[in-house]
Motif scaffolding. Sequence first.
Motif, PDB file in Angstrom:
ATOM      1  N   LEU A  17       0.824  -1.208   0.000  1.00 19.74           N
ATOM      2  CA  LEU A  17       0.000   0.000   0.000  1.00 19.74           C
ATOM      3  C   LEU A  17       0.859   1.258   0.000  1.00 19.74           C
ATOM      4  O   LEU A  17       0.569   2.213  -0.731  1.00 19.74           O
ATOM      5  N   LEU A  18       1.921   1.275   0.795  1.00 19.62           N
ATOM      6  CA  LEU A  18       2.792   2.446   0.826  1.00 19.62           C
ATOM      7  C   LEU A  18       3.473   2.661  -0.524  1.00 19.62           C
ATOM      8  O   LEU A  18       3.597   3.799  -0.993  1.00 19.62           O
ATOM      9  N   ASN A  19       3.896   1.586  -1.161  1.00 15.13           N
ATOM     10  CA  ASN A  19       4.535   1.696  -2.479  1.00 15.13           C
ATOM     11  C   ASN A  19       3.558   2.134  -3.561  1.00 15.13           C
ATOM     12  O   ASN A  19       3.971   2.688  -4.581  1.00 15.13           O
ATOM     13  N   GLN A  20       2.274   1.906  -3.344  1.00 17.25           N
ATOM     14  CA  GLN A  20       1.244   2.352  -4.293  1.00 17.25           C
ATOM     15  C   GLN A  20       0.826   3.805  -4.042  1.00 17.25           C
ATOM     16  O   GLN A  20      -0.067   4.314  -4.693  1.00 17.25           O
ATOM     17  N   GLY A  21       1.470   4.446  -3.076  1.00 20.43           N
ATOM     18  CA  GLY A  21       1.187   5.850  -2.808  1.00 20.43           C
ATOM     19  C   GLY A  21       0.160   6.103  -1.725  1.00 20.43           C
ATOM     20  O   GLY A  21      -0.231   7.244  -1.490  1.00 20.43           O
ATOM     21  N   PHE A  22      -0.288   5.063  -1.052  1.00 20.06           N
ATOM     22  CA  PHE A  22      -1.228   5.243   0.051  1.00 20.06           C
ATOM     23  C   PHE A  22      -0.486   5.793   1.265  1.00 20.06           C
ATOM     24  O   PHE A  22       0.707   5.553   1.426  1.00 20.06           O
ATOM     25  N   LYS A  23      -1.209   6.526   2.089  1.00 23.91           N
ATOM     26  CA  LYS A  23      -0.650   7.064   3.329  1.00 23.91           C
ATOM     27  C   LYS A  23      -1.511   6.602   4.499  1.00 23.91           C
ATOM     28  O   LYS A  23      -2.715   6.437   4.365  1.00 23.91           O
ATOM     29  N   ILE A  24      -0.870   6.392   5.633  1.00 19.75           N
ATOM     30  CA  ILE A  24      -1.598   6.010   6.841  1.00 19.75           C
ATOM     31  C   ILE A  24      -2.296   7.252   7.365  1.00 19.75           C
ATOM     32  O   ILE A  24      -1.664   8.273   7.628  1.00 19.75           O
ATOM     33  N   THR A  25      -3.619   7.169   7.507  1.00 19.28           N
ATOM     34  CA  THR A  25      -4.378   8.335   7.954  1.00 19.28           C
ATOM     35  C   THR A  25      -5.035   8.147   9.317  1.00 19.28           C
ATOM     36  O   THR A  25      -5.405   9.121   9.954  1.00 19.28           O
ATOM     37  N   LYS A  26      -5.190   6.895   9.733  1.00 19.49           N
ATOM     38  CA  LYS A  26      -5.841   6.661  11.022  1.00 19.49           C
ATOM     39  C   LYS A  26      -5.417   5.307  11.556  1.00 19.49           C
ATOM     40  O   LYS A  26      -5.320   4.342  10.810  1.00 19.49           O
ATOM     41  N   VAL A  27      -5.176   5.267  12.862  1.00 20.61           N
ATOM     42  CA  VAL A  27      -4.828   4.018  13.536  1.00 20.61           C
ATOM     43  C   VAL A  27      -5.702   3.902  14.776  1.00 20.61           C
ATOM     44  O   VAL A  27      -5.803   4.843  15.564  1.00 20.61           O
ATOM     45  N   THR A  28      -6.333   2.747  14.934  1.00 25.47           N
ATOM     46  CA  THR A  28      -7.130   2.471  16.125  1.00 25.47           C
ATOM     47  C   THR A  28      -6.607   1.180  16.744  1.00 25.47           C
ATOM     48  O   THR A  28      -6.635   0.130  16.101  1.00 25.47           O
ATOM     49  N   GLU A  29      -6.100   1.289  17.957  1.00 24.67           N
ATOM     50  CA  GLU A  29      -5.566   0.127  18.664  1.00 24.67           C
ATOM     51  C   GLU A  29      -6.667  -0.491  19.517  1.00 24.67           C
ATOM     52  O   GLU A  29      -7.480   0.217  20.109  1.00 24.67           O
ATOM     53  N   ASN A  30      -6.694  -1.819  19.559  1.00 29.95           N
ATOM     54  CA  ASN A  30      -7.603  -2.521  20.468  1.00 29.95           C
ATOM     55  C   ASN A  30      -6.970  -3.847  20.857  1.00 29.95           C
ATOM     56  O   ASN A  30      -5.823  -4.122  20.490  1.00 29.95           O
ATOM     57  N   LEU A  31      -7.690  -4.672  21.565  1.00 28.42           N
ATOM     58  CA  LEU A  31      -7.123  -5.934  22.042  1.00 28.42           C
ATOM     59  C   LEU A  31      -6.849  -6.927  20.918  1.00 28.42           C
ATOM     60  O   LEU A  31      -6.046  -7.841  21.085  1.00 28.42           O
TER      61      LEU A  31
END
Length: 75
Positions: A17-31
Amino acid sequence: MTASQEYFEEKAKIDLLLNQGFKITKVTENLDGATVVFESANQRNHEVLLIETADARKYFSSVMVSLQKNLTMAE
């Protein structure tokens, strides 16, 4: 599947995904792990990955920090 195989599969998905130009926009941590939202540069497409392994969570965190440092240095 072994933990290392799971890690390499999750890492490959992140890298793709990163190589395709996507960027991380949101992270939600859970168990269950971390839900990571990726958006394309034009914000028309998005992908959501559930990252379950601790090593893959560390990996995307380090990628985020590295990208943030690069943005800060460019300013």
